[in-house]
Write a protein that holds these residues in place. Structure first.
Motif, PDB file in Angstrom:
ATOM      1  N   ASP A   1      -6.135   8.470   3.297  1.00  0.00           N
ATOM      2  CA  ASP A   1      -6.028   7.016   3.367  1.00  0.00           C
ATOM      3  C   ASP A   1      -4.546   6.616   3.385  1.00  0.00           C
ATOM      4  O   ASP A   1      -4.112   5.713   2.694  1.00  0.00           O
ATOM      5  CB  ASP A   1      -6.738   6.374   2.164  1.00  0.00           C
ATOM      6  CG  ASP A   1      -6.787   4.860   2.284  1.00  0.00           C
ATOM      7  OD1 ASP A   1      -6.825   4.354   3.419  1.00  0.00           O
ATOM      8  OD2 ASP A   1      -6.759   4.183   1.232  1.00  0.00           O
ATOM      9  N   CYS A   2      -3.792   7.326   4.202  1.00  0.00           N
ATOM     10  CA  CYS A   2      -2.351   7.159   4.273  1.00  0.00           C
ATOM     11  C   CYS A   2      -1.987   5.818   4.942  1.00  0.00           C
ATOM     12  O   CYS A   2      -2.552   5.478   5.979  1.00  0.00           O
ATOM     13  CB  CYS A   2      -1.783   8.327   5.076  1.00  0.00           C
ATOM     14  SG  CYS A   2      -0.052   8.540   4.911  1.00  0.00           S
ATOM     15  N   PRO A   3      -1.029   5.056   4.377  1.00  0.00           N
ATOM     16  CA  PRO A   3      -0.664   3.753   4.941  1.00  0.00           C
ATOM     17  C   PRO A   3       0.331   3.830   6.108  1.00  0.00           C
ATOM     18  O   PRO A   3       0.928   2.834   6.481  1.00  0.00           O
ATOM     19  CB  PRO A   3      -0.051   3.027   3.742  1.00  0.00           C
ATOM     20  CG  PRO A   3       0.504   4.108   2.895  1.00  0.00           C
ATOM     21  CD  PRO A   3      -0.411   5.284   3.077  1.00  0.00           C
ATOM     22  N   PHE A   4       0.524   5.026   6.670  1.00  0.00           N
ATOM     23  CA  PHE A   4       1.419   5.204   7.813  1.00  0.00           C
ATOM     24  C   PHE A   4       0.898   6.348   8.671  1.00  0.00           C
ATOM     25  O   PHE A   4       0.032   7.108   8.254  1.00  0.00           O
ATOM     26  CB  PHE A   4       2.864   5.481   7.359  1.00  0.00           C
ATOM     27  CG  PHE A   4       3.007   6.700   6.482  1.00  0.00           C
ATOM     28  CD1 PHE A   4       3.231   7.949   7.029  1.00  0.00           C
ATOM     29  CD2 PHE A   4       2.916   6.583   5.106  1.00  0.00           C
ATOM     30  CE1 PHE A   4       3.363   9.071   6.221  1.00  0.00           C
ATOM     31  CE2 PHE A   4       3.058   7.697   4.288  1.00  0.00           C
ATOM     32  CZ  PHE A   4       3.279   8.943   4.851  1.00  0.00           C
ATOM     33  N   ASP A   5       1.432   6.465   9.880  1.00  0.00           N
ATOM     34  CA  ASP A   5       1.026   7.513  10.813  1.00  0.00           C
ATOM     35  C   ASP A   5       1.843   8.768  10.540  1.00  0.00           C
ATOM     36  O   ASP A   5       3.007   8.866  10.953  1.00  0.00           O
ATOM     37  CB  ASP A   5       1.233   7.031  12.246  1.00  0.00           C
ATOM     38  CG  ASP A   5       0.834   8.058  13.290  1.00  0.00           C
ATOM     39  OD1 ASP A   5       0.364   9.158  12.928  1.00  0.00           O
ATOM     40  OD2 ASP A   5       1.006   7.761  14.489  1.00  0.00           O
TER      41      ASP A   5
ATOM     42  N   ARG B   1       0.841  -1.207   0.000  1.00  0.00           N
ATOM     43  CA  ARG B   1       0.000   0.000   0.000  1.00  0.00           C
ATOM     44  C   ARG B   1       0.868   1.247   0.000  1.00  0.00           C
ATOM     45  O   ARG B   1       0.573   2.233  -0.676  1.00  0.00           O
ATOM     46  CB  ARG B   1      -0.916   0.026   1.232  1.00  0.00           C
ATOM     47  CG  ARG B   1      -2.271  -0.583   1.017  1.00  0.00           C
ATOM     48  CD  ARG B   1      -3.186  -0.409   2.212  1.00  0.00           C
ATOM     49  NE  ARG B   1      -3.497   0.991   2.470  1.00  0.00           N
ATOM     50  CZ  ARG B   1      -3.657   1.513   3.692  1.00  0.00           C
ATOM     51  NH1 ARG B   1      -3.547   0.764   4.768  1.00  0.00           N
ATOM     52  NH2 ARG B   1      -3.940   2.781   3.851  1.00  0.00           N
ATOM     53  N   PHE B   2       1.955   1.216   0.801  1.00  0.00           N
ATOM     54  CA  PHE B   2       2.874   2.355   0.844  1.00  0.00           C
ATOM     55  C   PHE B   2       3.497   2.598  -0.530  1.00  0.00           C
ATOM     56  O   PHE B   2       3.577   3.739  -0.992  1.00  0.00           O
ATOM     57  CB  PHE B   2       3.981   2.153   1.883  1.00  0.00           C
ATOM     58  CG  PHE B   2       5.055   3.177   1.743  1.00  0.00           C
ATOM     59  CD1 PHE B   2       4.874   4.468   2.203  1.00  0.00           C
ATOM     60  CD2 PHE B   2       6.230   2.881   1.070  1.00  0.00           C
ATOM     61  CE1 PHE B   2       5.833   5.442   2.010  1.00  0.00           C
ATOM     62  CE2 PHE B   2       7.201   3.846   0.877  1.00  0.00           C
ATOM     63  CZ  PHE B   2       7.006   5.133   1.351  1.00  0.00           C
ATOM     64  N   ILE B   3       3.936   1.544  -1.189  1.00  0.00           N
ATOM     65  CA  ILE B   3       4.581   1.687  -2.497  1.00  0.00           C
ATOM     66  C   ILE B   3       3.612   2.322  -3.495  1.00  0.00           C
ATOM     67  O   ILE B   3       3.982   3.246  -4.236  1.00  0.00           O
ATOM     68  CB  ILE B   3       5.120   0.331  -2.994  1.00  0.00           C
ATOM     69  CG1 ILE B   3       6.305  -0.102  -2.109  1.00  0.00           C
ATOM     70  CG2 ILE B   3       5.513   0.396  -4.466  1.00  0.00           C
ATOM     71  CD1 ILE B   3       6.759  -1.532  -2.323  1.00  0.00           C
ATOM     72  N   GLU B   4       2.368   1.880  -3.513  1.00  0.00           N
ATOM     73  CA  GLU B   4       1.372   2.471  -4.415  1.00  0.00           C
ATOM     74  C   GLU B   4       1.107   3.934  -4.052  1.00  0.00           C
ATOM     75  O   GLU B   4       1.000   4.794  -4.932  1.00  0.00           O
ATOM     76  CB  GLU B   4       0.083   1.654  -4.408  1.00  0.00           C
ATOM     77  CG  GLU B   4       0.235   0.302  -5.080  1.00  0.00           C
ATOM     78  CD  GLU B   4       0.811   0.390  -6.490  1.00  0.00           C
ATOM     79  OE1 GLU B   4       0.308   1.203  -7.304  1.00  0.00           O
ATOM     80  OE2 GLU B   4       1.788  -0.326  -6.781  1.00  0.00           O
TER      81      GLU B   4
ATOM     82  N   ARG C   1      -5.742  16.340  -5.440  1.00  0.00           N
ATOM     83  CA  ARG C   1      -5.374  14.931  -5.281  1.00  0.00           C
ATOM     84  C   ARG C   1      -4.868  14.631  -3.876  1.00  0.00           C
ATOM     85  O   ARG C   1      -4.806  13.472  -3.460  1.00  0.00           O
ATOM     86  CB  ARG C   1      -4.331  14.534  -6.325  1.00  0.00           C
ATOM     87  CG  ARG C   1      -4.881  14.564  -7.754  1.00  0.00           C
ATOM     88  CD  ARG C   1      -3.803  14.399  -8.776  1.00  0.00           C
ATOM     89  NE  ARG C   1      -3.007  15.618  -8.874  1.00  0.00           N
ATOM     90  CZ  ARG C   1      -2.047  15.824  -9.765  1.00  0.00           C
ATOM     91  NH1 ARG C   1      -1.744  14.874 -10.646  1.00  0.00           N
ATOM     92  NH2 ARG C   1      -1.381  16.958  -9.807  1.00  0.00           N
ATOM     93  N   MET C   2      -4.534  15.669  -3.126  1.00  0.00           N
ATOM     94  CA  MET C   2      -4.063  15.482  -1.746  1.00  0.00           C
ATOM     95  C   MET C   2      -5.176  14.921  -0.848  1.00  0.00           C
ATOM     96  O   MET C   2      -4.890  14.373   0.205  1.00  0.00           O
ATOM     97  CB  MET C   2      -3.541  16.794  -1.160  1.00  0.00           C
ATOM     98  CG  MET C   2      -2.181  17.183  -1.691  1.00  0.00           C
ATOM     99  SD  MET C   2      -0.903  15.998  -1.227  1.00  0.00           S
ATOM    100  CE  MET C   2      -0.850  16.263   0.537  1.00  0.00           C
ATOM    101  N   ALA C   3      -6.423  15.033  -1.274  1.00  0.00           N
ATOM    102  CA  ALA C   3      -7.529  14.478  -0.488  1.00  0.00           C
ATOM    103  C   ALA C   3      -7.347  12.980  -0.283  1.00  0.00           C
ATOM    104  O   ALA C   3      -7.760  12.426   0.733  1.00  0.00           O
ATOM    105  CB  ALA C   3      -8.861  14.771  -1.166  1.00  0.00           C
ATOM    106  N   ALA C   4      -6.686  12.317  -1.232  1.00  0.00           N
ATOM    107  CA  ALA C   4      -6.437  10.877  -1.115  1.00  0.00           C
ATOM    108  C   ALA C   4      -5.438  10.564  -0.011  1.00  0.00           C
ATOM    109  O   ALA C   4      -5.311   9.424   0.410  1.00  0.00           O
ATOM    110  CB  ALA C   4      -5.942  10.323  -2.445  1.00  0.00           C
ATOM    111  N   ALA C   5      -4.733  11.575   0.479  1.00  0.00           N
ATOM    112  CA  ALA C   5      -3.752  11.362   1.550  1.00  0.00           C
ATOM    113  C   ALA C   5      -4.425  10.958   2.858  1.00  0.00           C
ATOM    114  O   ALA C   5      -3.761  10.464   3.764  1.00  0.00           O
ATOM    115  CB  ALA C   5      -2.915  12.612   1.755  1.00  0.00           C
TER     116      ALA C   5
END
Length: 129
Positions: free
Chosen positions: A108-112, A29-32, A102-106
């Motif tokens: 769903d960030c895969p890290f804290d 998820r992080f890589i994507e 597009r920052m709205a997708a942030a």
């Protein structure tokens, strides 16, 4: 002593550096996530983006990368940087980046993100072969 041409060119660049802790279960998820947002950095003027998954991140006696981002046992440290041609391009690019829809997708960030450390740096030495 003359400064090599490569060092003179790099002296005008600017680097944003980041260190984060990413749950191992979120590696893909992080890589994507990185591919999506790193492409935006490039769109806004960055010349290179590197995302590096921790492979040899030892615990130190006083400080270390893991403690810096409060990484837990099931997390890996990721060290990243964004290269810009100069600080003016970086400032303009980051302003556009932060305002980009597009920052709205942030969210769903895969890290804290609260444990991310970051900063801007002016290169003082750059050597290459």
């Amino acid at each position: 002593m003359a400064i090599p041409a490569a060092a003179k060119e790099t002296a005008m660049s600017y680097i944003d550096g980041f260190v984060i802790a990413v749950p191992n279960a979120n590696r893909e998820r992080f890589i994507e996530h990185a591919k999506t947002f790193d492409a935006i950095f490039l769109e806004f003027g960055a010349t290179r983006v590197m995302e590096c998954w921790g492979d040899n991140v030892p615990e130190g006696k006083l400080t270390d990368f893991r403690r810096a981002v409060q990484a837990e046992k099931d997390e890996s440290v990721v060290f990243s940087w964004v290269e810009w041609p100069d600080k003016a391009t970086r400032d303009a690019g980051m302003e556009k980046f932060m305002k980009d829809p597009r920052m709205a997708a942030a969210s769903d960030c895969p890290f804290d993100g609260k444990r991310m450390i970051f900063g801007g740096f002016v290169p003082v030495v750059s050597l290459s072969s």
